[in-house]
Scaffold this motif. Structure first.
Motif, PDB file in Angstrom:
ATOM      1  N   ALA A 156       2.372  -7.076  17.361  1.00  0.00           N
ATOM      2  CA  ALA A 156       1.573  -6.370  16.364  1.00  0.00           C
ATOM      3  C   ALA A 156       1.401  -4.894  16.719  1.00  0.00           C
ATOM      4  O   ALA A 156       0.896  -4.113  15.904  1.00  0.00           O
ATOM      5  CB  ALA A 156       0.204  -7.034  16.233  1.00  0.00           C
ATOM      6  N   TRP A 157       1.818  -4.505  17.917  1.00  0.00           N
ATOM      7  CA  TRP A 157       1.649  -3.124  18.372  1.00  0.00           C
ATOM      8  C   TRP A 157       2.845  -2.236  18.040  1.00  0.00           C
ATOM      9  O   TRP A 157       2.750  -1.012  18.110  1.00  0.00           O
ATOM     10  CB  TRP A 157       1.411  -3.093  19.883  1.00  0.00           C
ATOM     11  N   ILE A 158       3.977  -2.848  17.713  1.00  0.00           N
ATOM     12  CA  ILE A 158       5.205  -2.081  17.485  1.00  0.00           C
ATOM     13  C   ILE A 158       5.744  -2.397  16.090  1.00  0.00           C
ATOM     14  O   ILE A 158       5.830  -3.560  15.699  1.00  0.00           O
ATOM     15  CB  ILE A 158       6.276  -2.413  18.537  1.00  0.00           C
ATOM     16  N   ALA A 159       6.115  -1.364  15.349  1.00  0.00           N
ATOM     17  CA  ALA A 159       6.623  -1.559  13.997  1.00  0.00           C
ATOM     18  C   ALA A 159       7.639  -0.467  13.668  1.00  0.00           C
ATOM     19  O   ALA A 159       7.789   0.512  14.402  1.00  0.00           O
ATOM     20  CB  ALA A 159       5.477  -1.536  12.989  1.00  0.00           C
ATOM     21  N   HIS A 160       8.322  -0.662  12.550  1.00  0.00           N
ATOM     22  CA  HIS A 160       9.247   0.368  12.058  1.00  0.00           C
ATOM     23  C   HIS A 160       8.783   0.826  10.682  1.00  0.00           C
ATOM     24  O   HIS A 160       8.661   0.014   9.759  1.00  0.00           O
ATOM     25  CB  HIS A 160      10.669  -0.174  11.950  1.00  0.00           C
ATOM     26  N   PRO A 161       8.495   2.118  10.505  1.00  0.00           N
ATOM     27  CA  PRO A 161       8.052   2.622   9.207  1.00  0.00           C
ATOM     28  C   PRO A 161       9.208   3.171   8.371  1.00  0.00           C
ATOM     29  O   PRO A 161      10.154   3.752   8.900  1.00  0.00           O
ATOM     30  CB  PRO A 161       7.094   3.755   9.601  1.00  0.00           C
ATOM     31  N   ILE A 162       9.110   2.961   7.070  1.00  0.00           N
ATOM     32  CA  ILE A 162      10.045   3.551   6.109  1.00  0.00           C
ATOM     33  C   ILE A 162       9.215   4.274   5.062  1.00  0.00           C
ATOM     34  O   ILE A 162       8.351   3.667   4.417  1.00  0.00           O
ATOM     35  CB  ILE A 162      10.920   2.470   5.440  1.00  0.00           C
ATOM     36  N   VAL A 163       9.444   5.549   4.902  1.00  0.00           N
ATOM     37  CA  VAL A 163       8.735   6.354   3.912  1.00  0.00           C
ATOM     38  C   VAL A 163       9.541   6.353   2.619  1.00  0.00           C
ATOM     39  O   VAL A 163      10.752   6.561   2.637  1.00  0.00           O
ATOM     40  CB  VAL A 163       8.545   7.796   4.416  1.00  0.00           C
ATOM     41  N   SER A 164       8.862   6.083   1.490  1.00  0.00           N
ATOM     42  CA  SER A 164       9.557   6.051   0.203  1.00  0.00           C
ATOM     43  C   SER A 164       8.894   7.028  -0.766  1.00  0.00           C
ATOM     44  O   SER A 164       7.690   6.966  -1.003  1.00  0.00           O
ATOM     45  CB  SER A 164       9.543   4.639  -0.377  1.00  0.00           C
ATOM     46  N   PHE A 165       9.702   7.940  -1.309  1.00  0.00           N
ATOM     47  CA  PHE A 165       9.217   8.963  -2.231  1.00  0.00           C
ATOM     48  C   PHE A 165       9.445   8.505  -3.668  1.00  0.00           C
ATOM     49  O   PHE A 165      10.564   8.109  -4.025  1.00  0.00           O
ATOM     50  CB  PHE A 165       9.949  10.286  -1.976  1.00  0.00           C
ATOM     51  N   GLN A 166       8.397   8.553  -4.489  1.00  0.00           N
ATOM     52  CA  GLN A 166       8.492   8.099  -5.869  1.00  0.00           C
ATOM     53  C   GLN A 166       8.727   9.269  -6.809  1.00  0.00           C
ATOM     54  O   GLN A 166       7.977  10.237  -6.832  1.00  0.00           O
ATOM     55  CB  GLN A 166       7.227   7.364  -6.301  1.00  0.00           C
ATOM     56  N   PHE A 167       9.783   9.137  -7.634  1.00  0.00           N
ATOM     57  CA  PHE A 167      10.110  10.132  -8.648  1.00  0.00           C
ATOM     58  C   PHE A 167       9.943   9.488 -10.028  1.00  0.00           C
ATOM     59  O   PHE A 167      10.510   8.416 -10.291  1.00  0.00           O
ATOM     60  CB  PHE A 167      11.544  10.631  -8.471  1.00  0.00           C
ATOM     61  N   GLY A 168       9.181  10.140 -10.893  1.00  0.00           N
ATOM     62  CA  GLY A 168       8.945   9.576 -12.210  1.00  0.00           C
ATOM     63  C   GLY A 168       8.238   8.242 -12.101  1.00  0.00           C
ATOM     64  O   GLY A 168       7.442   8.000 -11.179  1.00  0.00           O
ATOM     65  N   ASP A 169       8.538   7.338 -13.044  1.00  0.00           N
ATOM     66  CA  ASP A 169       7.846   6.044 -13.062  1.00  0.00           C
ATOM     67  C   ASP A 169       8.447   5.037 -12.082  1.00  0.00           C
ATOM     68  O   ASP A 169       7.727   4.297 -11.427  1.00  0.00           O
ATOM     69  CB  ASP A 169       7.886   5.453 -14.475  1.00  0.00           C
ATOM     70  N   ASN A 170       9.774   5.006 -11.967  1.00  0.00           N
ATOM     71  CA  ASN A 170      10.393   3.881 -11.256  1.00  0.00           C
ATOM     72  C   ASN A 170      11.551   4.260 -10.347  1.00  0.00           C
ATOM     73  O   ASN A 170      12.335   3.396  -9.955  1.00  0.00           O
ATOM     74  CB  ASN A 170      10.901   2.838 -12.280  1.00  0.00           C
ATOM     75  N   ASP A 171      11.686   5.512  -9.991  1.00  0.00           N
ATOM     76  CA  ASP A 171      12.795   5.916  -9.122  1.00  0.00           C
ATOM     77  C   ASP A 171      12.255   6.229  -7.730  1.00  0.00           C
ATOM     78  O   ASP A 171      11.176   6.828  -7.596  1.00  0.00           O
ATOM     79  CB  ASP A 171      13.490   7.148  -9.700  1.00  0.00           C
ATOM     80  N   HIS A 172      13.011   5.839  -6.699  1.00  0.00           N
ATOM     81  CA  HIS A 172      12.528   5.989  -5.326  1.00  0.00           C
ATOM     82  C   HIS A 172      13.666   6.441  -4.410  1.00  0.00           C
ATOM     83  O   HIS A 172      14.816   6.024  -4.570  1.00  0.00           O
ATOM     84  CB  HIS A 172      11.971   4.666  -4.793  1.00  0.00           C
ATOM     85  N   VAL A 173      13.311   7.276  -3.457  1.00  0.00           N
ATOM     86  CA  VAL A 173      14.212   7.639  -2.362  1.00  0.00           C
ATOM     87  C   VAL A 173      13.546   7.173  -1.072  1.00  0.00           C
ATOM     88  O   VAL A 173      12.503   7.690  -0.674  1.00  0.00           O
ATOM     89  CB  VAL A 173      14.467   9.156  -2.301  1.00  0.00           C
ATOM     90  N   ALA A 174      14.143   6.165  -0.436  1.00  0.00           N
ATOM     91  CA  ALA A 174      13.589   5.620   0.809  1.00  0.00           C
ATOM     92  C   ALA A 174      14.227   6.329   1.996  1.00  0.00           C
ATOM     93  O   ALA A 174      15.430   6.602   1.994  1.00  0.00           O
ATOM     94  CB  ALA A 174      13.837   4.115   0.889  1.00  0.00           C
ATOM     95  N   ALA A 175      13.408   6.621   3.001  1.00  0.00           N
ATOM     96  CA  ALA A 175      13.885   7.366   4.174  1.00  0.00           C
ATOM     97  C   ALA A 175      13.510   6.610   5.442  1.00  0.00           C
ATOM     98  O   ALA A 175      12.337   6.305   5.671  1.00  0.00           O
ATOM     99  CB  ALA A 175      13.281   8.762   4.198  1.00  0.00           C
ATOM    100  N   SER A 176      14.517   6.308   6.243  1.00  0.00           N
ATOM    101  CA  SER A 176      14.312   5.588   7.494  1.00  0.00           C
ATOM    102  C   SER A 176      14.937   6.381   8.640  1.00  0.00           C
ATOM    103  O   SER A 176      16.086   6.826   8.532  1.00  0.00           O
ATOM    104  CB  SER A 176      14.947   4.196   7.422  1.00  0.00           C
ATOM    105  N   ILE A 177      14.196   6.557   9.711  1.00  0.00           N
ATOM    106  CA  ILE A 177      14.681   7.281  10.887  1.00  0.00           C
ATOM    107  C   ILE A 177      15.066   6.250  11.938  1.00  0.00           C
ATOM    108  O   ILE A 177      14.229   5.466  12.382  1.00  0.00           O
ATOM    109  CB  ILE A 177      13.609   8.250  11.409  1.00  0.00           C
ATOM    110  N   GLU A 178      16.338   6.252  12.332  1.00  0.00           N
ATOM    111  CA  GLU A 178      16.877   5.158  13.131  1.00  0.00           C
ATOM    112  C   GLU A 178      17.814   5.664  14.231  1.00  0.00           C
ATOM    113  O   GLU A 178      18.119   6.856  14.305  1.00  0.00           O
ATOM    114  CB  GLU A 178      17.657   4.191  12.215  1.00  0.00           C
ATOM    115  N   THR A 179      18.282   4.717  15.034  1.00  0.00           N
ATOM    116  CA  THR A 179      19.380   5.015  15.955  1.00  0.00           C
ATOM    117  C   THR A 179      20.694   4.924  15.186  1.00  0.00           C
ATOM    118  O   THR A 179      20.848   4.095  14.288  1.00  0.00           O
ATOM    119  CB  THR A 179      19.416   4.018  17.123  1.00  0.00           C
TER     120      THR A 179
END
Length: 343
Positions: A156-179
């Motif tokens: 429960a102490w370690i997780a991976h976050p993904i940030v998702s940007f919402q454009f208009g009503d239903n469009d999204h750009v998801a961003a993940s920082i990875e190896t």
């Protein structure tokens, strides 16, 4: 009596200081040995190289006899290894896995942002997939806000976050920082502290980044939170992501599990906007132990919702509906329907 006590305290503090110095030198010697094993050895010499290093250090310590020369031997050995380690350069030219084969970059023209190498992988299983690299255009004026996916796979102490940007009503750009993994290479928490992986910004469809974790990987639990970020700040953060993706395309960078990882990079981008989330700083302990981040961010008003966090967390869990929606065109809408903050 007072003078004797003073001398005793000085001796005690001196011994403590010497003990701490030796503890520190033991730590840097261990790190140097591990760096030789992971980063500075030819594959056939992976065990032999660090073993020789340890033997040389121990022999020199034995012949040095006095404390300061012995300490100097440990320190000098560490500095030599550190200098060699720092000389290692990251590269964008390796035999990459198919889902890491391209790096995103963007062109910004006024209100319009065009993302190249926007990833859209179609998964049959976790390791069986076909990746398309698309060109996606969005209008910055339509950016409405930010959602955050958080994936747990054990602690429960370690997780991976993904940030998702919402454009208009239903469009999204998801961003993940990875190896950025090479063919045959998988992530290792220990290797992540060394120069084993390049850093990768993935800009992708949510049906790629999110569905991989909710539907195809085993033992991963995905939660979705709606942030209280407004359009203006969301736009600034989105542009920071694009600028750094462009930078990495020309200037590859090492991933490091402690200093340059999936969460520290998010906060670096956030700090560049000039406004950190309420109640946070770049030096918060939970940025490293990021599994506790959602609760702390929620308690400071950074997530939408008016429930106790334990109730919010239960309703933020998306795996069942993500599996039902699977590759449906309205995947993003389905995983948000009826959740706190998305009403």
């Amino acid at each position: 009596m007072g003078g004797h006590d003073s001398v005793s305290w000085k001796r005690y503090l001196r011994r403590v200081g010497i003990g701490l110095a030796w503890l520190l030198l033991a730590g840097v010697t261990l790190w140097a040995t591990a760096a030789l094993y992971f980063d500075l050895s030819f594959p056939r010499l992976r065990i032999l190289t660090p073993l020789i290093y340890l033997v040389v250090i121990l022999v020199l310590i034995y012949f040095a006899r006095r404390r300061l020369p012995r300490m100097a031997v440990c320190l000098a050995g560490f500095l030599v290894v550190l200098a060699c380690w720092l000389s290692l350069k990251p590269s964008n030219d390796r035999n990459w896995q198919a889902d890491n084969s391209e790096t995103p970059w963007a062109e910004i023209d006024g209100d319009q942002a065009t993302i190249h190498n926007f990833r859209n992988c179609d998964y049959r299983t976790e390791l069986d997939y076909t990746c398309a690299w698309l060109t996606k255009t969005v209008l910055l004026s339509q950016l409405r806000g930010i959602d955050l996916f958080v994936t747990y796979w054990g602690s429960a102490w370690i997780a991976h976050p993904i940030v998702s940007f919402q454009f208009g009503d239903n469009d999204h750009v998801a961003a993940s920082i990875e190896t950025r993994d090479e063919i045959g290479e998988g992530y290792s928490a220990i290797r992540g502290f060394f120069r084993q992986y390049e850093l990768l910004y993935v800009l992708a469809d949510e049906r790629d980044l999110v569905r991989l974790r909710s539907n195809y990987r085993t033992g991963e639990d995905v939660y979705l939170f709606h942030t209280t970020a407004g359009p203006d700040w969301s736009r600034r953060l989105f542009l920071e992501y694009l600028h750094h993706a462009n930078y990495l395309r020309q200037h590859p960078q090492w991933y490091n599990a402690a200093t340059d990882n999936c969460t520290t990079n998010i906060f670096t981008q956030i700090a560049a906007t000039g406004q950190l989330p309420a109640g946070s700083s770049l030096h918060d302990w939970w940025i490293l132990l990021n599994g506790r981040g959602p609760e702390i961010l929620y308690n400071h008003g950074n997530f939408a919702g008016d429930l106790p966090f334990t109730d919010l967390l239960k309703r933020a869990y998306i795996n069942p509906v993500a599996r039902t929606a699977n590759d449906a065109p309205d995947f993003s809408q389905r995983i948000r329907a009826g959740r706190p903050g998305f009403e």
